[in-house]
Each structure stands twice: as structure tokens, then as C-alpha cells.
Motif scaffolding. Sequence first.
Motif, PDB file in Angstrom:
ATOM      1  N   ILE A 155       7.529  -1.531  12.955  1.00  0.00           N
ATOM      2  CA  ILE A 155       6.356  -1.885  12.147  1.00  0.00           C
ATOM      3  C   ILE A 155       5.236  -0.851  12.343  1.00  0.00           C
ATOM      4  O   ILE A 155       4.479  -0.560  11.428  1.00  0.00           O
ATOM      5  N   ASP A 156       5.184  -0.258  13.549  1.00  0.00           N
ATOM      6  CA  ASP A 156       4.113   0.714  13.803  1.00  0.00           C
ATOM      7  C   ASP A 156       4.322   1.995  13.004  1.00  0.00           C
ATOM      8  O   ASP A 156       3.362   2.576  12.501  1.00  0.00           O
ATOM      9  N   GLU A 157       5.620   2.429  12.890  1.00  0.00           N
ATOM     10  CA  GLU A 157       5.902   3.603  12.062  1.00  0.00           C
ATOM     11  C   GLU A 157       5.501   3.309  10.619  1.00  0.00           C
ATOM     12  O   GLU A 157       4.930   4.151   9.925  1.00  0.00           O
ATOM     13  N   THR A 158       5.857   2.098  10.166  1.00  0.00           N
ATOM     14  CA  THR A 158       5.521   1.706   8.794  1.00  0.00           C
ATOM     15  C   THR A 158       4.008   1.775   8.586  1.00  0.00           C
ATOM     16  O   THR A 158       3.541   2.278   7.563  1.00  0.00           O
ATOM     17  N   LEU A 159       3.263   1.297   9.561  1.00  0.00           N
ATOM     18  CA  LEU A 159       1.799   1.326   9.422  1.00  0.00           C
ATOM     19  C   LEU A 159       1.294   2.759   9.334  1.00  0.00           C
ATOM     20  O   LEU A 159       0.417   3.066   8.518  1.00  0.00           O
ATOM     21  N   ALA A 160       1.888   3.659  10.150  1.00  0.00           N
ATOM     22  CA  ALA A 160       1.458   5.066  10.128  1.00  0.00           C
ATOM     23  C   ALA A 160       1.754   5.679   8.755  1.00  0.00           C
ATOM     24  O   ALA A 160       0.886   6.354   8.164  1.00  0.00           O
ATOM     25  N   LEU A 161       2.976   5.405   8.225  1.00  0.00           N
ATOM     26  CA  LEU A 161       3.341   5.948   6.911  1.00  0.00           C
ATOM     27  C   LEU A 161       2.444   5.386   5.815  1.00  0.00           C
ATOM     28  O   LEU A 161       2.020   6.109   4.910  1.00  0.00           O
ATOM     29  N   MET A 162       2.157   4.090   5.926  1.00  0.00           N
ATOM     30  CA  MET A 162       1.281   3.468   4.918  1.00  0.00           C
ATOM     31  C   MET A 162      -0.115   4.085   4.965  1.00  0.00           C
ATOM     32  O   MET A 162      -0.760   4.249   3.930  1.00  0.00           O
ATOM     33  N   GLY A 163      -0.556   4.430   6.172  1.00  0.00           N
ATOM     34  CA  GLY A 163      -1.860   5.083   6.322  1.00  0.00           C
ATOM     35  C   GLY A 163      -1.876   6.413   5.574  1.00  0.00           C
ATOM     36  O   GLY A 163      -2.836   6.728   4.865  1.00  0.00           O
ATOM     37  N   GLN A 164      -0.747   7.178   5.723  1.00  0.00           N
ATOM     38  CA  GLN A 164      -0.655   8.479   5.028  1.00  0.00           C
ATOM     39  C   GLN A 164      -0.626   8.276   3.520  1.00  0.00           C
ATOM     40  O   GLN A 164      -1.304   8.962   2.763  1.00  0.00           O
ATOM     41  N   LEU A 165       0.220   7.290   3.103  1.00  0.00           N
ATOM     42  CA  LEU A 165       0.355   7.025   1.669  1.00  0.00           C
ATOM     43  C   LEU A 165      -0.999   6.644   1.071  1.00  0.00           C
ATOM     44  O   LEU A 165      -1.406   7.135   0.012  1.00  0.00           O
ATOM     45  N   ARG A 166      -1.704   5.796   1.782  1.00  0.00           N
ATOM     46  CA  ARG A 166      -3.007   5.324   1.325  1.00  0.00           C
ATOM     47  C   ARG A 166      -3.962   6.494   1.100  1.00  0.00           C
ATOM     48  O   ARG A 166      -4.704   6.529   0.123  1.00  0.00           O
ATOM     49  N   ASP A 167      -3.904   7.470   2.040  1.00  0.00           N
ATOM     50  CA  ASP A 167      -4.792   8.624   1.895  1.00  0.00           C
ATOM     51  C   ASP A 167      -4.382   9.518   0.728  1.00  0.00           C
ATOM     52  O   ASP A 167      -5.214  10.225   0.159  1.00  0.00           O
ATOM     53  N   SER A 168      -3.052   9.499   0.399  1.00  0.00           N
ATOM     54  CA  SER A 168      -2.582  10.444  -0.617  1.00  0.00           C
ATOM     55  C   SER A 168      -2.689   9.899  -2.042  1.00  0.00           C
ATOM     56  O   SER A 168      -2.670  10.676  -2.988  1.00  0.00           O
ATOM     57  N   ILE A 169      -2.808   8.582  -2.193  1.00  0.00           N
ATOM     58  CA  ILE A 169      -2.860   8.029  -3.560  1.00  0.00           C
ATOM     59  C   ILE A 169      -4.202   8.316  -4.216  1.00  0.00           C
ATOM     60  O   ILE A 169      -5.252   8.054  -3.625  1.00  0.00           O
ATOM     61  N   GLN A 170      -4.122   8.864  -5.422  1.00  0.00           N
ATOM     62  CA  GLN A 170      -5.348   9.136  -6.181  1.00  0.00           C
ATOM     63  C   GLN A 170      -5.652   7.925  -7.072  1.00  0.00           C
ATOM     64  O   GLN A 170      -4.886   6.993  -7.133  1.00  0.00           O
ATOM     65  N   GLY A 171      -6.746   7.990  -7.763  1.00  0.00           N
ATOM     66  CA  GLY A 171      -7.058   6.941  -8.731  1.00  0.00           C
ATOM     67  C   GLY A 171      -8.126   6.001  -8.210  1.00  0.00           C
ATOM     68  O   GLY A 171      -8.590   6.148  -7.071  1.00  0.00           O
ATOM     69  N   ASP A 172      -8.497   5.039  -9.054  1.00  0.00           N
ATOM     70  CA  ASP A 172      -9.567   4.140  -8.614  1.00  0.00           C
ATOM     71  C   ASP A 172      -9.019   3.082  -7.646  1.00  0.00           C
ATOM     72  O   ASP A 172      -7.814   2.987  -7.410  1.00  0.00           O
ATOM     73  N   PHE A 173      -9.913   2.326  -7.095  1.00  0.00           N
ATOM     74  CA  PHE A 173      -9.563   1.372  -6.037  1.00  0.00           C
ATOM     75  C   PHE A 173      -8.491   0.378  -6.483  1.00  0.00           C
ATOM     76  O   PHE A 173      -7.519   0.141  -5.775  1.00  0.00           O
ATOM     77  N   HIS A 174      -8.639  -0.154  -7.736  1.00  0.00           N
ATOM     78  CA  HIS A 174      -7.693  -1.171  -8.209  1.00  0.00           C
ATOM     79  C   HIS A 174      -6.294  -0.586  -8.373  1.00  0.00           C
ATOM     80  O   HIS A 174      -5.297  -1.225  -8.034  1.00  0.00           O
ATOM     81  N   GLU A 175      -6.247   0.643  -8.872  1.00  0.00           N
ATOM     82  CA  GLU A 175      -4.957   1.334  -9.039  1.00  0.00           C
ATOM     83  C   GLU A 175      -4.298   1.535  -7.672  1.00  0.00           C
ATOM     84  O   GLU A 175      -3.106   1.304  -7.474  1.00  0.00           O
ATOM     85  N   LYS A 176      -5.102   1.931  -6.706  1.00  0.00           N
ATOM     86  CA  LYS A 176      -4.625   2.172  -5.333  1.00  0.00           C
ATOM     87  C   LYS A 176      -4.022   0.888  -4.751  1.00  0.00           C
ATOM     88  O   LYS A 176      -2.912   0.871  -4.232  1.00  0.00           O
ATOM     89  N   VAL A 177      -4.775  -0.209  -4.882  1.00  0.00           N
ATOM     90  CA  VAL A 177      -4.330  -1.492  -4.323  1.00  0.00           C
ATOM     91  C   VAL A 177      -3.020  -1.917  -4.983  1.00  0.00           C
ATOM     92  O   VAL A 177      -2.087  -2.386  -4.313  1.00  0.00           O
TER      93      VAL A 177
END
Length: 204
Positions: A155-177
Motif C-alpha cells: 500500500i505504501d508503494e501505491t501511495l508513493a505512485l499515486m503521489g507522483q501521478l497526482r503531481d503529473s496530472i494536468q487540468g483543473d481540480f475536478h478533472e484531476k479528482v
Amino acid sequence: MNTLFPIYVKLDKIQVLLVGAGPIGLEKLQAILKNSPEANVHIVAEKVCLEVEILVNKHNRTHLSKRSFKESDLDKVDLVLVASNNRWLNAHIQYLCRTKHILLNVADKPSLCDFYLGSVVQKGNLKIGISTNGKSPTIAKRLKEFLDQLIPEEIDETLALMGQLRDSIQGDFHEKVKRLNEHTKNILENQLSARAKSDSLYDS
Ligand SMILES: C[C@@]1(CC(=O)O)C2=NC(=C\c3[nH]c(c(CCC(=O)O)c3CC(=O)O)Cc3[nH]c(c(CC(=O)O)c3CCC(=O)O)/C=C3\N/C(=C\2)[C@@H](CCC(=O)O)[C@]3(C)CC(=O)O)/[C@H]1CCC(=O)O
Ligand SMILES: NC(=O)c1ccc[n+]([C@@H]2O[C@H](COP(=O)([O-])OP(=O)(O)OC[C@H]3O[C@@H](n4cnc5c(N)ncnc54)[C@H](O)[C@@H]3O)[C@@H](O)[C@H]2O)c1
């Protein structure tokens, strides 16, 4: 219904006072430092058990005063934990903390507490706090053991990857979510079923 409000506190940014350094004081100090090794903790106690001295020596933001509690110990303090065997002292500190608006926990004395400690499941960046509303700390401990077994270390690796993904997604907040939600829809089911499969291989 449990009406307690859960929060996760940055103990390296505030000042904690712990009064009492017997076996229960040691438990509280261990709970603090296991979660927050950089916590600022001042420990005041007339008698200090050896394990507390060892822990204090290992953490440079903890310090110890081997003496009786005095009112000025509460100066510039944000959070107080008491683990004393002295009912008068407990009541006195509760009165002082109430007057000074400082949050207080008195170990195993729910009626004197503004907040309770929780039982804690930790997997890297993931932390789950458990409260039974003071009904059964033993059940809180059992649930912690159960969840600790159930939740995979990955789960910790998943959290780290999600952190990276979150930083890389462009667009407005709703699109990101929306994208983050799509991406994570089946993530826990997948991890748990992979875990179940490997457990059954291991069993057979
Ligand atoms: C979570 C944990 C955190 C921690 O303390 O670090 C914690 N107690 C833990 C363990 C534990 N404590 C006790 C036992 C013996 C068996 C039993 O009584 O069940 C065990 C089990 C064991 O040790 O195996 C004795 C006990 N505890 C309280 C009372 C007084 C009362 O209930 O009236 C008595 C009776 C004293 C007596 O008989 O004199 C009260 C509180 N204990 C709380 C927290 C708060 C409520 C949390 C919640 O909502 O669940 C609250 C209200 C206030 C507070 O202290 O913050 C930690 C989990 C450790 C882990 O995760 O492994
Ligand atoms: N030990 C247990 O298994 C257990 C279990 C449940 C509840 N409790 C309760 O938790 C509390 C603490 O338990 P413990 O076993 O750690 O007790 P303890 O007697 O070993 O330690 C009490 C600590 O409080 C300090 N203290 C007392 N008066 C003081 C003062 N005026 N100024 C500064 N320090 C002072 C003592 O010096 C000591 O460090 C008690 O109320 C006890 O009833 C203990």
C-alpha cells in the motif's frame, strides 16, 4: 455514537509536556515517539524508569526534568499528557489546563481527558487511528492487529505512485479528482486478491 473528532497532529511543530515516567508514562512516550520521532517532548517526573531515560537519550528533541511538577511547566506548552499515580495532581493539572486552554490527556482517566490516544495501524505513509470511544481499548488493539495483517505492505508503494501521478496530472481540480478516482477504483480489491492468492499458494 462516537462523537470524538479525529485529527493527526504535527508534534514536531508544537510542544508536548508529559508528567510521569513510570510504566504508563513510558507507554505514552513510546506511542509519541513511534509516531513522531521528532516530537518536542518535555518529561517531568519525580521518579523516572530506566527505559524512559534511554528513550530520552536517543531523541534530541525530548528532555527530562527529574523533579515535581510545577505550574510553570505549562508555559508555552500546547498539549499535555499525564501518567501519574497521584489523584490530586491529576485534578490540579486538569484545572490548570482548562484555565490555560491546553488540551489534556490523563492516562486511563477518561473523565479528565480532552482527547484520547488511539490505537494505530501504520504502513509507511498510511496511518489508521482507531477509537472505541473509550469502550474497549482491548478491542481497539485487536482491530489494529487485524488490520495490520489485512493491509498489504505494498500500500505504501501505491501511495508513493499515486503521489507522483497526482503531481503529473494536468487540468483543473475536478478533472484531476475524476482521473484519480478512476485510477484507484479497483486498487484495494486488486491488492487484497493478489495477497489472498499468494497466501493460498503459501498455505498449500
Ligand atoms: C488505544 C490505547 C492507546 C494508548 O494508550 O497508547 C488506549 N489504551 C490502550 C490499551 C489499553 N488500555 C487499557 C488496557 C487494559 C484492558 C482494557 O481495559 O481494555 C489496554 C489493552 C492492553 O494494554 O492490552 C486500560 C484502560 N484504558 C483506559 C481505561 C479507563 C477506562 O476505560 O475507564 C483503562 C482501564 C484502567 C484500569 O483498569 O484502571 C482508557 C483509555 N485508553 C485509551 C487508549 C483511551 C480510549 C481509546 C479507545 O477509544 O479505544 C482512553 C479512554 C484514555 C486514554 O488513555 O487515552 C492503547 C491501545 C494499545 C494498542 O494499540 O496496542
Ligand atoms: N501500571 C499499570 O499497569 C496501570 C494500568 C492501568 C492504569 N494505571 C494507572 O496509570 C497511572 C500511572 O501508572 P504507573 O504504573 O506508570 O505509575 P507509577 O507510580 O509507576 O508512576 C507514576 C509517575 O508519576 C510521577 N509523579 C507522581 N507525582 C508527581 C509529581 N507531583 N510531579 C512529578 N511527577 C510525579 C512519579 O514520579 C512517576 O514517574 C496510575 O494512575 C495507575 O493507576 C496503571
